[in-house]
Design a protein around this motif. Structure first.
Motif, PDB file in Angstrom:
ATOM      1  N   ARG A  98      -1.727  47.919  26.516  1.00 20.10           N
ATOM      2  CA  ARG A  98      -1.322  48.775  25.407  1.00 20.10           C
ATOM      3  C   ARG A  98       0.189  49.000  25.339  1.00 20.10           C
ATOM      4  O   ARG A  98       0.654  49.889  24.632  1.00 20.10           O
ATOM      5  CB  ARG A  98      -2.043  50.121  25.526  1.00 20.10           C
ATOM      6  N   THR A 128     -14.226  40.795  22.768  1.00 23.83           N
ATOM      7  CA  THR A 128     -13.691  40.179  23.988  1.00 23.83           C
ATOM      8  C   THR A 128     -14.769  39.368  24.692  1.00 23.83           C
ATOM      9  O   THR A 128     -14.532  38.226  25.116  1.00 23.83           O
ATOM     10  CB  THR A 128     -13.159  41.264  24.938  1.00 23.83           C
ATOM     11  N   SER A 163     -15.008  45.694  22.879  1.00 24.14           N
ATOM     12  CA  SER A 163     -15.275  44.805  24.014  1.00 24.14           C
ATOM     13  C   SER A 163     -16.299  43.734  23.658  1.00 24.14           C
ATOM     14  O   SER A 163     -16.363  42.683  24.308  1.00 24.14           O
ATOM     15  CB  SER A 163     -15.756  45.602  25.229  1.00 24.14           C
ATOM     16  N   ASN A 179     -11.577  42.572  29.714  1.00 21.83           N
ATOM     17  CA  ASN A 179     -11.583  43.807  28.919  1.00 21.83           C
ATOM     18  C   ASN A 179     -10.510  44.802  29.345  1.00 21.83           C
ATOM     19  O   ASN A 179     -10.494  45.939  28.855  1.00 21.83           O
ATOM     20  CB  ASN A 179     -12.958  44.480  29.020  1.00 21.83           C
ATOM     21  N   SER A 219      -6.510  39.433  19.532  1.00 18.17           N
ATOM     22  CA  SER A 219      -6.698  40.752  20.114  1.00 18.17           C
ATOM     23  C   SER A 219      -7.841  41.451  19.397  1.00 18.17           C
ATOM     24  O   SER A 219      -8.352  40.973  18.381  1.00 18.17           O
ATOM     25  CB  SER A 219      -5.421  41.587  20.005  1.00 18.17           C
ATOM     26  N   ASP A 237      -6.895  42.276  25.114  1.00 13.64           N
ATOM     27  CA  ASP A 237      -7.576  43.464  24.600  1.00 13.64           C
ATOM     28  C   ASP A 237      -6.589  44.578  24.275  1.00 13.64           C
ATOM     29  O   ASP A 237      -5.726  44.921  25.089  1.00 13.64           O
ATOM     30  CB  ASP A 237      -8.590  43.944  25.655  1.00 13.64           C
ATOM     31  N   GLN A 238      -6.710  45.148  23.065  1.00 17.92           N
ATOM     32  CA  GLN A 238      -6.030  46.374  22.653  1.00 17.92           C
ATOM     33  C   GLN A 238      -4.496  46.269  22.639  1.00 17.92           C
ATOM     34  O   GLN A 238      -3.814  47.291  22.774  1.00 17.92           O
ATOM     35  CB  GLN A 238      -6.438  47.550  23.556  1.00 17.92           C
ATOM     36  N   GLU A 269      -7.229  46.710  29.189  1.00 18.08           N
ATOM     37  CA  GLU A 269      -6.420  47.010  28.012  1.00 18.08           C
ATOM     38  C   GLU A 269      -4.930  46.883  28.305  1.00 18.08           C
ATOM     39  O   GLU A 269      -4.428  47.449  29.283  1.00 18.08           O
ATOM     40  CB  GLU A 269      -6.729  48.422  27.497  1.00 18.08           C
TER      41      GLU A 269
END
Length: 337
Positions: free
Chosen positions: A36, A18, A15, A32, A5, A190-191, A34
């Motif tokens: 969360r 990523t 990004s 990209n 991550s 991502d994130q 997210e």
């Protein structure tokens, strides 16, 4: 399957990680977009706090409802698809199974927050009959209390820490296994964990490493104010911006990243020290040059360099950049003159 991550402080360039890792043959990238649901309010971390760390007769069951509500939103709709397409349209199904596993038992009943969550207007409207009755009769024993939510379900859950972590790891692993459509040994998400309190969040995964990305505060300010017109970054004046920038990084004064789980990478180093920095990331993740099949197809430093040192290419921003440099010099990038 190893999870990779990246985390940022909003607009700091995660990004780039990523995009860079999408160039490898053995990594499946979830783009990209997210994800969360682990770190956001009402997410996994809040769930653990309310079920395990601070079990409470009301808060614990309600936390499951809040998590379910967040999951319903994250799943998306026919017109605004969010998570479901990434998880083969099984995100909500698997999440409900996870909630069921955490739930000891349920019963029909409601609490104040079940009304409050529907809005203050709904709450006061539901209490109106009792208020009228109290005005007419005056005596509490003459008032018949109504049940505004006769079909409301209350959840009861009290897992041990070990149980919670086991169920959570299995839940996330099941989701990401489905998302990893090419069955590659790595998946890039991502994130999914934040840049702070990392050791808490990695407990929810069987195997994860996260790259935290930061960038020069001067570029972030200029981009947010003049290019992105970003409402999240406070750019109304430099003083407030600098307070905000330092405030988000306060945790780094005491938090030291465990290299088993996280490393800090400066966005500018990916550009001005591309070979050195990408080699560091690859070695940390046990990636090889042979697996790097499409170099610079995702992240191209020659393109991203245009978003650095913007006060040099745009002299009209020099005064603000100088003030930021004076207020928070400890966060400036000095890798290039």
């Amino acid at each position: 399957m190893k999870v990779i991550s990246c985390a940022s402080y909003h607009g700091t360039g995660s990004s780039a990680i990523t995009d860079f890792l999408s160039e490898f043959s053995n990594i499946y990238s979830m783009t990209n977009y997210e994800f969360r649901f682990v770190q956001d309010p009402d997410g996994i971390s809040d769930l653990e706090y309310n079920l395990v760390e601070n079990h409470n007769r009301h808060n614990s069951g309600h936390a499951l409802k809040r998590f379910k509500k967040l999951s319903d939103f994250n799943a998306g709709t026919k017109f605004n698809k969010r998570y479901e397409p990434f998880f083969d349209n099984q995100y909500k199904k698997i999440t409900y199974e996870y909630i069921d596993k955490l739930t000891d038992f349920t019963y029909k009943g409601y609490w104040f927050y079940d009304l409050y969550d529907r809005g203050t207007f709904y709450y006061y409207l539901s209490r109106l009959p009792e208020k009228i009755a109290s005005k007419l009769h005056g005596s509490p024993e003459d008032i018949t209390f109504t049940n505004p939510l006769p079909n409301e379900i209350t959840y009861c859950s009290y897992p041990t820490e070990e149980q919670f972590l086991e169920y959570t790891r299995d839940y996330i692993d099941q989701l990401l296994t489905i998302a990893n459509k090419d069955k590659k040994p790595y998946i890039m998400v991502d994130q999914i964990v934040p840049p702070s309190n990392v050791e808490r969040y990695v407990r929810y995964f069987k195997d994860i490493k996260s790259v935290v990305v930061d960038r020069d505060p001067r570029d972030l300010y200029i981009l947010a104010k003049y290019v992105w017109h970003d409402a999240i970054v406070p750019t109304e004046n430099v003083e407030v911006y600098c307070k905000w920038f330092a405030y988000l990084r306060e945790h780094r004064k005491t938090e030291v990243y465990n290299p088993e789980h996280a490393i800090l990478v400066q966005f500018e180093d990916l550009i001005y020290k591309y070979e050195e920095t990408t080699k560091r990331i690859m070695e940390w993740l046990n990636l090889t040059e042979e697996q790097h099949v499409s170099p610079k197809s995702g992240f191209d430093p020659a393109k991203s360099i245009k978003n650095t040192r913007l006060w040099i290419s745009n002299p009209q921003y020099q005064a603000e950049a100088d003030e930021i440099a004076k207020r928070i010099p400890e966060y400036l990038y000095h890798g290039v003159e």
